[in-house]
Design a protein around this motif. Structure first.
Motif, PDB file in Angstrom:
ATOM      1  N   GLY A  32       3.680  12.822   4.897  1.00 13.77           N
ATOM      2  CA  GLY A  32       3.548  11.779   5.906  1.00 13.77           C
ATOM      3  C   GLY A  32       2.125  11.695   6.382  1.00 13.77           C
ATOM      4  O   GLY A  32       1.258  11.097   5.739  1.00 13.77           O
ATOM      5  N   SER A  33       1.873  12.371   7.503  1.00 15.18           N
ATOM      6  CA  SER A  33       0.543  12.312   8.098  1.00 15.18           C
ATOM      7  C   SER A  33      -0.469  13.133   7.313  1.00 15.18           C
ATOM      8  O   SER A  33      -1.668  13.000   7.511  1.00 15.18           O
ATOM      9  N   TRP A  55       8.923   4.317   2.119  1.00 15.72           N
ATOM     10  CA  TRP A  55       8.606   3.324   3.165  1.00 15.72           C
ATOM     11  C   TRP A  55       7.489   2.375   2.734  1.00 15.72           C
ATOM     12  O   TRP A  55       6.506   2.178   3.454  1.00 15.72           O
ATOM     13  N   LEU A  98       1.174   5.087   0.082  1.00 21.98           N
ATOM     14  CA  LEU A  98       0.578   6.400   0.331  1.00 21.98           C
ATOM     15  C   LEU A  98       1.668   7.427   0.652  1.00 21.98           C
ATOM     16  O   LEU A  98       1.732   8.497   0.067  1.00 21.98           O
ATOM     17  N   THR A  99       2.556   7.056   1.585  1.00 23.31           N
ATOM     18  CA  THR A  99       3.554   8.004   2.086  1.00 23.31           C
ATOM     19  C   THR A  99       4.565   8.405   1.009  1.00 23.31           C
ATOM     20  O   THR A  99       4.941   7.591   0.169  1.00 23.31           O
ATOM     21  N   ASN A 104      10.993  -3.308   2.846  1.00 29.70           N
ATOM     22  CA  ASN A 104      10.436  -1.958   2.753  1.00 29.70           C
ATOM     23  C   ASN A 104      11.318  -1.114   1.836  1.00 29.70           C
ATOM     24  O   ASN A 104      12.529  -1.076   2.030  1.00 29.70           O
ATOM     25  N   GLN A 162      -4.569  20.310  21.283  1.00 30.75           N
ATOM     26  CA  GLN A 162      -4.301  18.885  21.085  1.00 30.75           C
ATOM     27  C   GLN A 162      -4.030  18.155  22.387  1.00 30.75           C
ATOM     28  O   GLN A 162      -4.351  16.971  22.522  1.00 30.75           O
ATOM     29  N   GLU A 181      -0.359  10.503  17.558  1.00 29.22           N
ATOM     30  CA  GLU A 181      -0.852  11.886  17.575  1.00 29.22           C
ATOM     31  C   GLU A 181      -2.007  12.048  16.581  1.00 29.22           C
ATOM     32  O   GLU A 181      -3.017  12.687  16.883  1.00 29.22           O
ATOM     33  N   PHE A 229       0.864  -1.180   0.000  1.00 28.49           N
ATOM     34  CA  PHE A 229       0.000   0.000   0.000  1.00 28.49           C
ATOM     35  C   PHE A 229       0.900   1.229   0.000  1.00 28.49           C
ATOM     36  O   PHE A 229       1.686   1.425   0.928  1.00 28.49           O
ATOM     37  N   THR A 240       6.109  -0.834   2.641  1.00 28.59           N
ATOM     38  CA  THR A 240       6.274  -2.167   3.222  1.00 28.59           C
ATOM     39  C   THR A 240       5.859  -3.216   2.197  1.00 28.59           C
ATOM     40  O   THR A 240       4.774  -3.103   1.615  1.00 28.59           O
ATOM     41  N   SER A 253      -0.118   7.658  13.181  1.00 28.66           N
ATOM     42  CA  SER A 253       0.690   7.835  14.399  1.00 28.66           C
ATOM     43  C   SER A 253      -0.252   8.099  15.577  1.00 28.66           C
ATOM     44  O   SER A 253      -1.410   8.491  15.391  1.00 28.66           O
TER      45      SER A 253
HETATM   46  C1  FAD Z   1       8.777   0.670   8.944  1.00 26.85           C
HETATM   47  C2  FAD Z   1       7.778   1.555   8.268  1.00 26.85           C
HETATM   48  C3  FAD Z   1       6.818   0.989   7.457  1.00 26.85           C
HETATM   49  C4  FAD Z   1       5.898   1.815   6.786  1.00 26.85           C
HETATM   50  N1  FAD Z   1       5.023   1.264   5.900  1.00 26.85           N
HETATM   51  C5  FAD Z   1       4.269   2.063   5.111  1.00 26.85           C
HETATM   52  C6  FAD Z   1       3.491   1.535   4.039  1.00 26.85           C
HETATM   53  O1  FAD Z   1       3.459   0.324   3.806  1.00 26.85           O
HETATM   54  N2  FAD Z   1       2.781   2.395   3.251  1.00 26.85           N
HETATM   55  C7  FAD Z   1       2.793   3.723   3.481  1.00 26.85           C
HETATM   56  O2  FAD Z   1       2.122   4.454   2.738  1.00 26.85           O
HETATM   57  N3  FAD Z   1       3.504   4.282   4.498  1.00 26.85           N
HETATM   58  C8  FAD Z   1       4.256   3.471   5.311  1.00 26.85           C
HETATM   59  N4  FAD Z   1       5.012   4.015   6.313  1.00 26.85           N
HETATM   60  C9  FAD Z   1       4.924   5.431   6.590  1.00 26.85           C
HETATM   61  C10 FAD Z   1       4.210   5.743   7.874  1.00 26.85           C
HETATM   62  O3  FAD Z   1       2.839   5.483   7.739  1.00 26.85           O
HETATM   63  C11 FAD Z   1       4.548   7.195   8.235  1.00 26.85           C
HETATM   64  O4  FAD Z   1       5.821   7.181   8.797  1.00 26.85           O
HETATM   65  C12 FAD Z   1       3.550   7.823   9.156  1.00 26.85           C
HETATM   66  O5  FAD Z   1       2.344   8.038   8.488  1.00 26.85           O
HETATM   67  C13 FAD Z   1       4.020   9.157   9.705  1.00 26.85           C
HETATM   68  O6  FAD Z   1       4.449   9.992   8.683  1.00 26.85           O
HETATM   69  P1  FAD Z   1       5.878  10.692   8.775  1.00 26.85           P
HETATM   70  O7  FAD Z   1       6.864   9.657   9.181  1.00 26.85           O
HETATM   71  O8  FAD Z   1       6.130  11.407   7.536  1.00 26.85           O
HETATM   72  O9  FAD Z   1       5.729  11.687   9.992  1.00 26.85           O
HETATM   73  P2  FAD Z   1       5.228  13.194   9.911  1.00 26.85           P
HETATM   74  O10 FAD Z   1       3.865  13.239   9.316  1.00 26.85           O
HETATM   75  O11 FAD Z   1       6.277  14.040   9.322  1.00 26.85           O
HETATM   76  O12 FAD Z   1       5.080  13.510  11.456  1.00 26.85           O
HETATM   77  C14 FAD Z   1       6.201  13.762  12.317  1.00 26.85           C
HETATM   78  C15 FAD Z   1       5.669  13.839  13.745  1.00 26.85           C
HETATM   79  O13 FAD Z   1       4.702  14.894  13.843  1.00 26.85           O
HETATM   80  C16 FAD Z   1       3.453  14.389  14.288  1.00 26.85           C
HETATM   81  N5  FAD Z   1       2.404  15.105  13.584  1.00 26.85           N
HETATM   82  C17 FAD Z   1       2.252  15.266  12.247  1.00 26.85           C
HETATM   83  N6  FAD Z   1       1.164  15.986  11.978  1.00 26.85           N
HETATM   84  C18 FAD Z   1       0.611  16.310  13.163  1.00 26.85           C
HETATM   85  C19 FAD Z   1      -0.544  17.046  13.544  1.00 26.85           C
HETATM   86  N7  FAD Z   1      -1.371  17.599  12.642  1.00 26.85           N
HETATM   87  N8  FAD Z   1      -0.815  17.164  14.853  1.00 26.85           N
HETATM   88  C20 FAD Z   1      -0.025  16.571  15.769  1.00 26.85           C
HETATM   89  N9  FAD Z   1       1.068  15.885  15.479  1.00 26.85           N
HETATM   90  C21 FAD Z   1       1.396  15.741  14.190  1.00 26.85           C
HETATM   91  C22 FAD Z   1       3.481  12.915  13.949  1.00 26.85           C
HETATM   92  O14 FAD Z   1       2.624  12.149  14.773  1.00 26.85           O
HETATM   93  C23 FAD Z   1       4.945  12.578  14.200  1.00 26.85           C
HETATM   94  O15 FAD Z   1       5.147  12.386  15.566  1.00 26.85           O
HETATM   95  C24 FAD Z   1       5.929   3.210   7.007  1.00 26.85           C
HETATM   96  C25 FAD Z   1       6.895   3.761   7.850  1.00 26.85           C
HETATM   97  C26 FAD Z   1       7.822   2.960   8.444  1.00 26.85           C
HETATM   98  C27 FAD Z   1       8.885   3.613   9.297  1.00 26.85           C
END
Ligand code: FAD
Length: 650
Positions: free
Chosen positions: A181-182, A208, A175-176, A267, A535, A436, A173, A210, A434
Motif C-alpha cells: 500500500g503505502s 484498486w 501501483l498498489t 475500479n 509521528q 499519515e 495508474f 481506478t 494517505s
Molecule cells: C477507491 C480507491 C481507489 C484507488 N485508486 C488507486 C489507483 O488508481 N492506483 C493505485 O495504485 N492505487 C489506488 N488505490 C490505493 C490507495 O492509493 C491505497 O489505498 C493507499 O495508498 C493506502 O494503501 P493501503 O490501503 O494499502 O493502506 P496501508 O498502506 O496498509 O496503510 C494502512 C494505514 O496505515 C497507515 N500507514 C501506513 N504506513 C504508515 C507509516 N509509515 N506511518 C504512519 N502511518 C502509516 C496508513 O495511512 C493507513 O491509515 C485506491 C484505493 C481506493 C480505496
C-alpha cells in the motif's frame, strides 16, 4: 516498538522501505518554495503576493472550454450515476468528444492544453455532477498515462500515446498491490527482461486500479530484477514504469470493486500473467519508476484539492438554503448559535479551500516557484477540512442529512445528497497518499534544512562518533540560524499595512512561522535521529504549516479580489479574516500539544491493545465480518481462473 531493522516478515525492512522512498525523493530545490520557507521561519510573503497573474491566452482558452463543459454538465445526472453505480457510456463518449480526456495534454498532441487552474476548475465542475466523474478524469489525467508520458516519455512515446489519450482512450495508474500500500519497497509485480532486451514479461497483481475496468492503456509499476544486458553490461533493475495495452494477452481484471462512496468508479483487481511488454513501452530508465510516480504526483496532487473546492461550495449553498428554510424552536435553525457556528466554519473554510487550490495551481502554472510542498499541503489539508465541512453539513440537515437523496425525493422532498457527499469525500484522505503518509512526506521536506545541516546527527544508523562530529558542524549552523528566528516583521505593528485589517493575520503567520522553526529545532535537539519516529509531533508541525499556508493564501486572495472584483472585496476580507481567526485557534492548540500531550502514553496503550491485553473489552458483541477468508487474498502471480470483467466503453 518497531525498530529500524524489524518488520522483516513482509519482505523489506523498515530501513529498506525508507531507503526506497528516499531514493525516489526529488532532492533538488532550484526554485524558491514559499511553504518550505514557512517551516524554516522564513515567511516570504513576496512569493505569494501579489496573487500570481494567469496568462491571458490561458484564461481565454480556459473560460471558453468551461462554458462548453458547464452546458454539457447540466445534461448529465449524478443521480443516475449513483443509482446505477456506473457512469453511462454515452456520458463518457460525449466527454471524450468535448476533449475532457485531453484537458491537460498539450495542443500539439491533440489536447486542450489547459492550465492547471482551469483543469482543476473543470474537475470541480465534473465532480459536482458526481464525484466519480472527477475521480475518473483525475485518475486518467493526473496520474494515468498522459502525465508521466508528457514528463518522462520519449518523443516517440508522446506521439504514440498522447493523441490517443486526448481522443478518449481511458487510462489508469497501477501501483498498489494487495500487500503493497503505502510502502512500495515490497512490490511484488515483476517485469523480467527478455534475453534479447526487446521486451519484458510482466507478472503480478495490482489492486484498486481506478479506471482499470474500462481502461485502454495503463501505467504499471513493476520490479525489474538485476540482470545482464545483451552486451554483457550489468543493470541493477528496480521499480520501473511501463505503459501497457490492456488488450495484451495475459491480463485479467478479476473484480469490479465496490466502495463506501464513489459508486460510479470502474475500479478493479488487475492480474498480469506473462504479459509481454515491448521495451519501447518502458517509461524512463529501469529503476526510475517510483521517481516517475512521485514526480507525477507532485502537481497531480492538485486535482483532489480542486474537487474539494466543489464540495465546499455545494455544502455552503445547501447549508445556507436549508438553515434559512428550516424553522425549529421558533427560529430558522441557522439562527441558533450552535448551527450558526457550523455555517461560519463552512463559509470560512470554503473560502480557504478555494484560496489554497487556486494559489497552488496558479503558482504551478506560472512555473517560477517550486510548489511541491504547497501541492502536498493542499492535498492533506483540503481533504481533511472538506470532510469536516461535509460532516457539519450532515449535522445541519439533521435526520435529512442521514437520508439518501432517493428516499427524500420518494417522499416528496428535495433530493439533497448530503450523506453521499460525506461518503464520497472520505477516500480523499486515503488515496494518492494517505494523510499519515502525506504528513511524513511533508515533514521530511520541512526538516530538510535541519537534516542537511546536521548530517549524520539526524541519521539513526550513524555511529556515536559520526553523530558527535556532525553535532559540532551543526552547532555552527544553528548558531547562525537561531538568532534569525527571534525577531521578524510580525513583531512590528506597521508590517503588511497594505492588507488593512488582514495585516495582523499576516503578522501572526510571520511570528508563528518563526516559532514553528524554533519548535522543530527543539524537537531535533531532543530526539535527534529518532525524530522521524515521533509521528505525532511531526504531524502537528506539518499541520501548523498547513494552516499558516491556508491563512496566507486567504489574505493574498482577499487582497487580490479587493483590487480586481471590488464588489466582492469587502466580503472576501470578512471571510479571510474569519478563516484566519478560526485557524489561529487550531494553530495555538497544535503548538500547545507539541509538548503537552498523551503521545507516549498512547503509544504504550496501543502496544497493549495490539498485544491483546484488553481483548476482554471486546466481549459482548458479534463478530460481523462475513466468511472465513484470510485478511489479505493470496496475490501470487499466475494465470487467473476468473473471467475478466474488463470491458470497452466505446
Ligand atoms: C477507491 C480507491 C481507489 C484507488 N485508486 C488507486 C489507483 O488508481 N492506483 C493505485 O495504485 N492505487 C489506488 N488505490 C490505493 C490507495 O492509493 C491505497 O489505498 C493507499 O495508498 C493506502 O494503501 P493501503 O490501503 O494499502 O493502506 P496501508 O498502506 O496498509 O496503510 C494502512 C494505514 O496505515 C497507515 N500507514 C501506513 N504506513 C504508515 C507509516 N509509515 N506511518 C504512519 N502511518 C502509516 C496508513 O495511512 C493507513 O491509515 C485506491 C484505493 C481506493 C480505496
Amino acid at each position: 516498538m518497531t525498530s529500524a531493522t524489524e518488520n522483516k516478515n513482509s519482505g523489506a525492512t523498515a530501513a529498506e522501505a525508507r531507503a526506497v522512498a528516499e531514493a525516489a525523493r526529488e532532492t533538488e530545490w532550484t526554485r524558491p518554495s514559499f511553504a518550505k520557507g514557512l517551516y524554516l521561519g522564513n515567511f516570504d510573503l513576496g512569493l505569494i503576493h501579489p496573487w500570481p497573474q494567469a496568462r491571458d491566452a490561458d484564461v481565454e482558452r480556459g473560460e471558453a472550454f468551461m462554458a462548453k463543459l458547464r452546458e454539457f454538465c447540466t445534461t448529465m445526472s449524478g443521480r443516475v450515476i449513483e443509482r446505477e453505480a456506473r457512469i453511462p457510456d454515452e456520458y463518457l463518449a460525449s466527454l471524450a468528444e468535448l476533449g475532457v480526456f485531453g484537458m491537460k495534454i498539450p495542443r500539439e498532441y491533440g489536447g486542450l492544453g489547459l492550465s492547471l487552474v482551469y483543469y482543476g476548475r473543470a474537475l470541480a465542475l465534473l465532480g459536482s455532477v458526481h464525484p466519480s466523474l472527477g475521480a475518473l478524469i483525475s485518475a486518467h489525467q493526473s496520474i494515468g498515462v498522459p502525465e508521466p508520458v508528457k514528463v518522462f516519455g520519449t518523443p516517440e512515446q508522446k506521439q504514440e500515446y498522447l493523441p490517443r489519450c486526448a481522443r478518449g482512450a481511458i487510462t489508469a495508474f497501477l501501483l498498489t498491490e494487495p500487500d503493497v500500500g503505502s510502502d512500495p519497497a515490497r512490490m511484488g509485480c515483476t517485469a523480467t527482461p527478455s534475453d534479447d532486451g526487446e521486451s519484458y514479461l510482466l507478472d503480478g497483481v495490482k489492486l484498486w486500479t481506478t479506471n482499470g475496468v474500462i481502461a485502454e492503456l495503463v501505467v504499471v509499476m513493476a520490479v525489474v530484477p538485476a540482470h545482464a544486458n545483451p552486451d554483457g553490461t550489468q543493470e541493477k533493475g528496480g521499480i520501473t514504469a511501463f505503459v501497457v495495452e490492456m488488450d495484451s494477452p495475459g491480463i485479467t481484471v478479476e473484480n469490479r470493486n465496490a466502495f463506501m462512496g464513489l459508486r460510479g468508479i470502474e475500479n478493479g483487481v488487475t492480474r498480469f500473467h506473462q504479459v509481454r511488454v515491448p521495451a519501447a513501452n518502458r517509461l524512463g530508465r529501469e529503476g526510475q519508476g517510483l521517481k516517475i510516480a512521485l514526480t507525477t504526483l507532485n502537481t497531480g496532487r492538485l486535482s483532489i484539492p480542486g474537487l474539494c473546492v466543489a464540495a465546499g461550495k455545494w455544502s455552503l449553498k445547501i447549508a445556507r438554503e436549508w438553515s434559512n428554510a428550516r424553522t425549529q424552536w421558533g427560529r430558522p435553525v441557522g439562527k441558533h448559535e450552535a448551527v450558526a457556528k457550523k455555517i461560519a466554519f463552512i463559509a470560512a473554510t470554503t473560502f480557504a479551500l478555494e484560496a489554497v487550490f487556486e494559489l497552488s495551481a496558479e503558482m504551478a502554472d506560472a512555473g517560477q516557484k517550486d510548489v511541491r510542498i504547497e501541492a502536498a499541503l493542499a492535498k492533506l489539508w483540503s481533504t481533511e477540512l472538506s470532510c469536516l465541512v461535509a460532516d457539519e453539513l450532515v449535522q445541519i440537515r439533521g435526520g435529512r442529512g442521514f437520508e439518501t437523496a432517493e428516499s427524500l425525493e420518494a417522499r416528496g422532498e428535495r433530493a439533497v445528497a448530503a450523506e453521499q457527499l460525506l461518503r464520497d469525500l472520505r477516500i480523499n484522505r486515503i488515496f494518492e497518499g494517505s494523510s499519515e503518509i502525506m504528513r511524513l512526506l511533508i515533514a521530511r521536506e520541512a526538516v530538510d534544512a535541519h537534516l542537511a545541516a546536521a548530517g549524520e546527527l539526524a541519521s539513526v544508523d550513524a555511529t556515536l562518533q559520526e553523530k558527535a562530529r556532525a553535532a559540532v558542524g551543526a552547532s555552527g549552523f544553528y548558531a547562525k540560524w537561531l538568532p534569525k528566528l527571534v525577531a521578524g516583521a510580525g513583531l512590528d505593528p506597521r508590517s503588511y499595512s497594505e492588507f488593512g485589517r488582514l495585516a495582523k493575520q499576516l503578522r501572526y503567520v510571520e511570528r508563528a512561522s518563526r516559532k514553528l522553526a524554533r519548535q522543530t529545532f527543539y524537537g531535533m535537539g531532543r530526539w535527534q535521529g529518532k525524530l522521524e519516529y515521533k509521528q505525532a509531533f511531526l504531524g502537528r508541525i506539518v499541520d501548523i504549516g498547513a494552516e499558516l499556508f491556508a491563512m496566507a493564501a486567504c489574505c493574498s486572495r482577499a487582497e487580490m479580489l479587493l483590487r480586481t472584483a471590488p464588489e466582492q472585496g469587502a466580503a472576501a476580507y470578512e471571510l479571510a479574516e474569519a478563516y484566519c481567526e478560526q485557524a489561529r485557534l487550531r494553530v495555538d492548540d497544535y503548538f500547545e500539544k507539541l509538548w503537552r500531550n498523551t503521545d507516549d502514553a498512547d503509544r504504550e496503550l496501543s502496544a497493549n491493545v495490539l498485544a491483546g491485553d484488553y481483548a476482554w473489552l471486546e466481549a459482548g458483541v458479534l463478530d460481523q465480518s462475513e466468511g472465513t477468508g484470510p485478511w489479505i487474498a493470496d496475490a501470487s502471480p499466475g494465470a487467473s481462473s476468473k473471467e475478466s470483467v474488463h470491458r470497452k466503453y466505446r
